[in-house]
Design an enzyme around this catalytic site. Structure first.
Site, short mmCIF file in Angstrom:
data_model
loop_
_atom_site.label_atom_id
_atom_site.label_comp_id
_atom_site.label_asym_id
_atom_site.label_seq_id
_atom_site.Cartn_x
_atom_site.Cartn_y
_atom_site.Cartn_z
N VAL A 165 -0.56 -18.46 -36.52
CA VAL A 165 -1.63 -18.46 -35.21
C VAL A 165 -2.04 -16.85 -35.48
O VAL A 165 -1.26 -16.00 -35.20
CB VAL A 165 -0.73 -18.57 -33.99
CG1 VAL A 165 -1.67 -18.34 -32.90
CG2 VAL A 165 -0.07 -20.00 -33.92
N SER A 166 -3.17 -16.71 -35.46
CA SER A 166 -3.79 -15.53 -35.66
C SER A 166 -3.61 -14.52 -34.72
O SER A 166 -3.35 -14.87 -33.44
CB SER A 166 -5.31 -15.45 -36.10
OG SER A 166 -5.59 -16.16 -37.44
#
Length: 421
Positions: free
Chosen positions: A75-76
Site C-alpha cells: 500500500v503506497s
C-alpha cells in the site's frame, strides 16, 4: 491515578493528522482529493501495520514479499498516492482503470468519481486480488471491480477509460493501455528511465502521450509480460557495492572493481543547493545525458568503511566507462545549511569522467534549474522513425520510444540532434 490517553491513536484522529501532513507536504492541492483521504479508512486496508504506521504520510506498507524478501505488493505512502491522484485530475462520473491492486487507492478513486463513476482494478497476483476484493467489500466499496490478469492485455468486457492510473513501476507502456484510453484521456504512470522513476501524467494527443506533470517516486516493479530486468554489476564481494544499469551488462565489473580499490579523484562544481531545496531534476538530467549511465548502490558497511559516499545507499547517479566511473555527491558548505555538488571518480579515466559530470551539473544549473525549464517527457509508438521525433534523449522500448527534452531560456531556439539511450 492518571489513565493513558488513547485518543491520539484513534484512527479518526490519525487520519486527520495525516491530512494535515499531506497539506503541509503539498501533496494535496484540491478538496476533492482531500475529502477522499478523509473518508476512506486507510487502516482497514493495511491490517499488517499498526494504525500509526498505516497513517504515516510518507510510509508505505508492504503487504507481500517474495522468497528473497523483496516487496512484491504494498500500500503506497499516502503522499505518493495523493500526488498521483492530483496528477490524474479525476472528476465525478469518470471511468478509471487502476493497474496494480491493493484496495485503498481504488477506494480513494471511487470516492472521487462518485456513484456515477466506475472503477476497475487489475493485478497479476491472485493473492493480491483476493485480498483487495475482501478489503474493499469490508470497507464499504463493493462496487469496485477487481480483476485477476496481466495488464499487458486489455481488460475483457470493458469500455474505454477516461483515466488509467498505474501503481507499479513500468519500464514500457503496452498498446493495451492506449487502446483502453478514451481520446484525450490521461495515463498516470511511474515510468522507469535509466534507473530513475517519475510518476508522469501523460495526456493522449493525436496518438502521442504528452507529459503534463512529473514527480519523483519509487514503486514495486511491474510483473508479468511487462517486467523489465535491470543488471546489477557487483564491485565488492557480497554485493556490498554495485552498479545498477538499465539493460544487459555492457562493461566488465572486474575492471570497475579494480578502479574502486585504486584510489579516488574528486571534482567540485561550485553549484550549491539549500538544505531543503529539491534537486530531483538534476538527477534526471544526469540520467538523460549521452553516454553510459547507472546508479552506484552500496550497503551501509561499505559506506562506513569509506569505500563509497553515503549517497550510494540511495543510488548515486553514475557515468561509467570500460575502466572507470564517476558519481554525483555533495559536501557541506562551511557555516551554512547549503551543500555543493561534486563528483567522486575512480579508474584511469577518472579525471575525464569527473569533468564530464561536473560540466553536466553546471549546465543543469545554468539552463534547467528553474521549473519553467524542466524536462518534458513524451511517449511515441515504437514505429515512429527518428526524423519524426523531437530533439532530445531517446529511450527505445519494446512498444514505445520515450523522449526526454529539456527546455531552456532560449525556448528551443537552437535544436540539437536526438541522442539515444
Amino acid at each position: 491515578m492518571t489513565m493513558p490517553d488513547d485518543t491520539a491513536a484513534n484512527p479518526d484522529n490519525l487520519r486527520r493528522g495525516m491530512l494535515d501532513e499531506l497539506w503541509a507536504l503539498k501533496a494535496l492541492h484540491t478538496h476533492a482529493v482531500a475529502q477522499a483521504f478523509a473518508a476512506v479508512p486507510r487502516h482497514l486496508f493495511a491490517p499488517e501495520a499498526t494504525p500509526e504506521q498505516a497513517y504515516a504520510a510518507n510510509k508505505s506498507v508492504v503487504t507481500k514479499r517474495g522468497p528473497d524478501g523483496a516487496a512484491l505488493s504494498s500500500v503506497s505512502a499516502p503522499a505518493i498516492q495523493a500526488a498521483m491522484l492530483e496528477q490524474a485530475d479525476l472528476r465525478p462520473g469518470m471511468r478509471v482503470l487502476e493497474i496494480g491492486s491493493g484496495g485503498y487507492n481504488a477506494a480513494l478513486i471511487a470516492e472521487i468519481v462518485g456513484p456515477t463513476g466506475y472503477v476497475v482494478s487489475v493485478d497479476i497476483d491472485g493473492d493480491v486480488v483476493e485480498r483487495a476484493r475482501r478489503l474493499l467489500t469490508e470497507a464499504g466499496y463493493p462496487a469496485v471491480r477487481v480483476v485477476h490478469g496481466d495488464a499487458e492485455h486489455p481488460i475483457a468486457d470493458e469500455e474505454r477509460f477516461d483515466r488509467i492510473i498505474v501503481t507499479v513501476g513500468a519500464w514500457d507502456l503496452p498498446p493495451a493501455w492506449r487502446e483502453q484510453l478514451v481520446e484525450g484521456g490521461r495515463i498516470v504512470v511511474p515510468l522507469l528511465m535509466r534507473g530513475t522513476t517519475r510518476t508522469v501524467a501523460l495526456d493522449e494527443v493525436e496518438g502521442i502521450l504528452v507529459d503534463r506533470d512529473h514527480q519523483r517516486a519509487g514503486f514495486v516493479a511491474m510483473q508479468g509480460l511487462g517486467a523489465h530486468e535491470e543488471t546489477f554489476l557487483s564491485l565488492v564481494e557480497g554485493e556490498q557495492v554495485g552498479l545498477r544499469i538499465d539493460g544487459p551488462a555492457d562493461t566488465n565489473p572486474v575492471a570497475l572493481a579494480d578502479a574502486l580499490l585504486g584510489g579516488r579523484t574528486e571534482a567540485w562544481s561550485g553549484v550549491e543547493v539549500g538544505g531543503t531545496e529539491p534537486f530531483d531534476d538534476l538527477d534526471l538530467f544526469l540520467a538523460t545525458r549521452p553516454g553510459r549511465f547507472g546508479l552506484l548502490q552500496a550497503l551501509k558497511p561499505a559506506v562506513d568503511a569509506k569505500l563509497v559516499s553515503g549517497w550510494a545507499q540511495w543510488g548515486a547517479p553514475t557515468r561509467y566507462s570500460d575502466t572507470g566511473f564517476a558519481y554525483r555527491v555533495t559536501r557541506r558548505v562551511p557555516d551554512t545549511d547549503r551543500a555543493e555538488f561534486g563528483v567522486f571518480a575512480h579508474g584511469p579515466d577518472a579525471a575525464q569522467l569527473a569533468d564530464q559530470v561536473v560540466a553536466d551539473i553546471r549546465t543543469w544549473d545554468r539552463e534547467h534549474r528553474h521549473s519553467e525549464h524542466r524536462a518534458h517527457i513524451t511517449v511515441y509508438p515504437a514505429a515512429i522513425p527518428d526524423e519524426a521525433l523531437p530533439s532530445g534523449f531517446v529511450m527505445d522500448r519494446r512498444h514505445t520510444r520515450v523522449v526526454v527534452t529539456w527546455s531552456t531560456s532560449a525556448d528551443h531556439a537552437e535544436h540539437t540532434t536526438a541522442t539515444r539511450g
